[in-house]
Design a protein around this motif. Structure first.
Motif, short mmCIF file in Angstrom:
data_model
loop_
_atom_site.label_atom_id
_atom_site.label_comp_id
_atom_site.label_asym_id
_atom_site.label_seq_id
_atom_site.Cartn_x
_atom_site.Cartn_y
_atom_site.Cartn_z
N THR A 1 78.62 65.17 63.55
CA THR A 1 78.33 64.41 64.40
C THR A 1 76.77 64.69 64.97
O THR A 1 76.10 64.05 65.51
N GLY A 2 76.35 65.99 64.27
CA GLY A 2 74.95 66.76 64.51
C GLY A 2 74.89 67.13 65.92
O GLY A 2 73.59 67.49 66.29
N ALA A 3 76.04 67.49 66.58
CA ALA A 3 76.11 68.01 67.85
C ALA A 3 76.40 69.57 67.54
O ALA A 3 77.19 69.95 66.91
N ILE A 4 75.93 70.38 68.67
CA ILE A 4 76.19 71.95 68.96
C ILE A 4 77.43 72.04 69.58
O ILE A 4 78.34 72.50 69.39
N ASN A 5 77.11 71.06 70.97
CA ASN A 5 78.25 71.11 72.04
C ASN A 5 79.56 70.35 71.52
O ASN A 5 79.48 69.23 71.18
N TRP B 1 76.43 55.19 64.30
CA TRP B 1 75.57 54.70 63.30
C TRP B 1 74.35 55.37 63.27
O TRP B 1 73.63 55.57 62.21
N ILE B 2 73.65 55.94 64.16
CA ILE B 2 72.38 56.80 64.19
C ILE B 2 72.55 57.82 63.37
O ILE B 2 71.72 58.16 62.42
N TRP B 3 73.72 58.46 63.48
CA TRP B 3 73.72 59.98 62.71
C TRP B 3 74.44 59.49 61.23
O TRP B 3 74.09 59.98 60.28
N GLN B 4 75.50 58.81 61.35
CA GLN B 4 76.34 58.46 60.08
C GLN B 4 75.25 58.00 58.94
O GLN B 4 75.70 58.11 57.47
N THR B 5 74.62 56.86 59.40
CA THR B 5 73.72 56.14 58.43
C THR B 5 72.43 56.59 58.06
O THR B 5 71.83 56.35 57.17
N TRP B 6 71.85 57.02 59.34
CA TRP B 6 70.25 57.17 59.26
C TRP B 6 70.07 58.68 59.26
O TRP B 6 69.19 59.16 58.73
N LYS B 7 70.93 59.79 59.74
CA LYS B 7 70.79 61.20 59.82
C LYS B 7 69.59 61.46 60.38
O LYS B 7 68.78 62.33 59.67
N ILE B 8 69.31 61.00 61.64
CA ILE B 8 67.75 61.33 62.30
C ILE B 8 68.01 62.83 62.73
O ILE B 8 68.87 63.03 63.44
N GLY B 9 66.90 63.65 62.69
CA GLY B 9 66.72 64.79 63.28
C GLY B 9 67.56 65.95 62.48
O GLY B 9 68.57 65.78 61.84
N THR B 10 67.43 67.31 62.74
CA THR B 10 68.34 68.48 62.37
C THR B 10 68.91 69.01 63.45
O THR B 10 68.70 68.90 64.64
N VAL B 11 70.12 69.46 62.91
CA VAL B 11 71.13 70.00 64.00
C VAL B 11 70.63 71.02 64.71
O VAL B 11 69.81 72.04 64.34
N GLU C 1 68.38 70.46 67.23
CA GLU C 1 67.06 70.46 68.02
C GLU C 1 67.51 69.19 68.90
O GLU C 1 68.44 68.43 68.81
N LEU C 2 66.30 68.98 69.69
CA LEU C 2 66.51 67.88 70.70
C LEU C 2 67.04 66.34 69.93
O LEU C 2 67.86 65.71 70.37
N LEU C 3 66.16 65.92 69.10
CA LEU C 3 66.24 64.91 68.15
C LEU C 3 67.48 65.18 67.18
O LEU C 3 67.21 65.12 66.08
N SER C 4 68.67 65.11 67.51
CA SER C 4 69.70 65.33 66.76
C SER C 4 71.20 64.31 67.55
O SER C 4 70.78 64.24 68.86
N GLY C 5 72.10 64.72 66.76
CA GLY C 5 73.32 64.65 67.80
C GLY C 5 73.53 63.07 67.57
O GLY C 5 74.48 62.73 68.38
N GLY C 6 72.93 62.14 66.65
CA GLY C 6 73.22 60.96 66.54
C GLY C 6 73.15 60.07 67.85
O GLY C 6 72.45 60.08 68.61
N PHE C 7 74.31 59.46 68.30
CA PHE C 7 74.13 58.83 69.34
C PHE C 7 74.71 59.24 70.56
O PHE C 7 74.71 58.52 71.82
N ILE C 8 74.93 60.65 70.63
CA ILE C 8 75.50 61.28 71.92
C ILE C 8 74.27 61.16 72.97
O ILE C 8 74.59 61.13 74.05
N PRO C 9 73.06 61.67 72.64
CA PRO C 9 72.10 61.73 73.61
C PRO C 9 71.81 60.36 74.18
O PRO C 9 71.74 60.26 75.45
#
Lengths: 233, 94
Positions: free
Chosen positions: A46-50, A185-195, A197-205
């Motif tokens: 998921t790209g999220a820390i929490n 879809w934001i994290w699984q297909t595009w992989k935006i951001g690094t885990v 940092e603010l710009l990560s976590g897929g569609f959670i933010p």
């Protein structure tokens, strides 16, 4: 007296029965089955820390949609129960100078902090619901300090509806891309951001921003409905 | 017994006491204060059990907003429980 003694006796029996059942469950031991899977895979999947918000929004997103629906129904119910053709605030005593000045100073900070909570839901504790409740507290503060204050009703209700619809829309885009509702879809297909940092976590933010705005406007609307009284025309 | 365990026992005891007061007090505003105290201690307990997400939500909803909603409801109804219960007849009180 008899009624009370009977009630206490019944509660003691129920409490003993519950404690008996819970005594078989060890506390603090490592007994995770699904939990271990979440902890192992949460960053990569998921790209999220929490992990809490990742589970709440990503793995079990349907529950969160249900909670948002419950809150929406509660808000609509309060609005329907307290409906009057003409509602006005009847408060007469303005808050003291200390209260009004303090409110003027404090409200931007409270709203800023609420926004911080829901924007950083994937990194720090919190998420949409506490952030939205914090924002609603700021509006409660305005209602308490000023006799004439009213939230802009039409705008708030439209914002609430648009935020709720956008949540479903994000889920439907996931359905179109990934094959199931609320697919990330934001994290699984595009992989935006690094885990991390603010710009990560897929569609959670994204979803937590929508939920935060929705919860904030909704609870402010409930307060508004309860604080105003119907007046005869 | 460690210091953390002692603090936890104190918080649980305070929580039980404030819950009892919240149902016992006839003044409904005082009962709301008792309920908010239960929320506060529950929030501290969640934090001590290392669940900060739940603690934040409990503090924001339980302490601030539900207390405010209860007080607004009391403001539009009555502050004290009905006088009938204060009369001496035992069949009324229980």
């Amino acid at each position: 007296m008899m009624k009370r003694l009977l009630a206490i006796g019944l509660i003691l029996v129920i409490g003993y029965w519950l404690a008996n059942g819970l005594a078989g469950v060890p506390f603090g031991e490592d007994r995770m089955l699904v939990g271990q899977y979440y902890l192992d895979n949460v960053k990569q999947q998921t790209g999220a820390i929490n992990a809490v918000t990742a589970v709440v929004v990503n793995y079990r997103g349907f529950d969160t949609l249900g909670e948002v629906t419950v809150l929406f129904i509660a808000s609509t119910g309060v609005g329907a129960l307290l409906w009057r053709r003409k509602k006005e605030r009847t408060a007469e005593v303005e808050g003291s100078v200390v209260l009004t000045t303090g409110t003027k100073l404090l409200v931007p900070f409270v709203i800023l902090f609420g926004s911080y909570i829901f924007i950083h839901g994937h990194l720090t504790p919190g998420g949409g619901f506490p952030g939205g409740a914090t924002i609603a507290t700021a509006f409660l503060l305005l209602y308490m300090a000023f006799t004439a204050y009213e939230i802009p009703h039409k705008g708030f209700e439209k914002t609430e509806g648009v935020a709720g619809m956008s949540y479903v829309l994000v889920g439907l885009i996931g359905l179109a891309i990934g094959g199931y509702f609320l697919f990330d879809w934001i994290w699984q297909t595009w992989k935006i951001g690094t885990v991390g940092e603010l710009l990560s976590g897929g569609f959670i933010p994204v979803i937590y921003m929508l939920i935060g705005i929705k919860v904030g406007t909704e609870l402010s609307g409930i307060i508004d409905n309860m604080i105003k009284e119907g007046v005869s025309e | 017994m460690s210091a953390i365990a002692v603090i936890e026992y104190i918080i649980i005891a305070l929580m039980v006491v404030s819950a009892i007061f919240a149902v016992e007090w006839r003044d409904l505003l005082a009962a709301v204060v008792g309920m908010a105290a239960v929320s506060l201690f529950a929030s501290i307990l969640f934090f001590m059990l290392q669940a900060p997400d739940v603690a934040m939500t409990e503090a924001a909803i339980g302490a601030a907003l539900s207390g405010a909603v209860f007080i607004l409801a009391i403001k539009r109804t009555r502050r004290f429980e009905s006088e009938e219960e204060e009369k001496p007849g035992w069949w009324v009180r229980w």
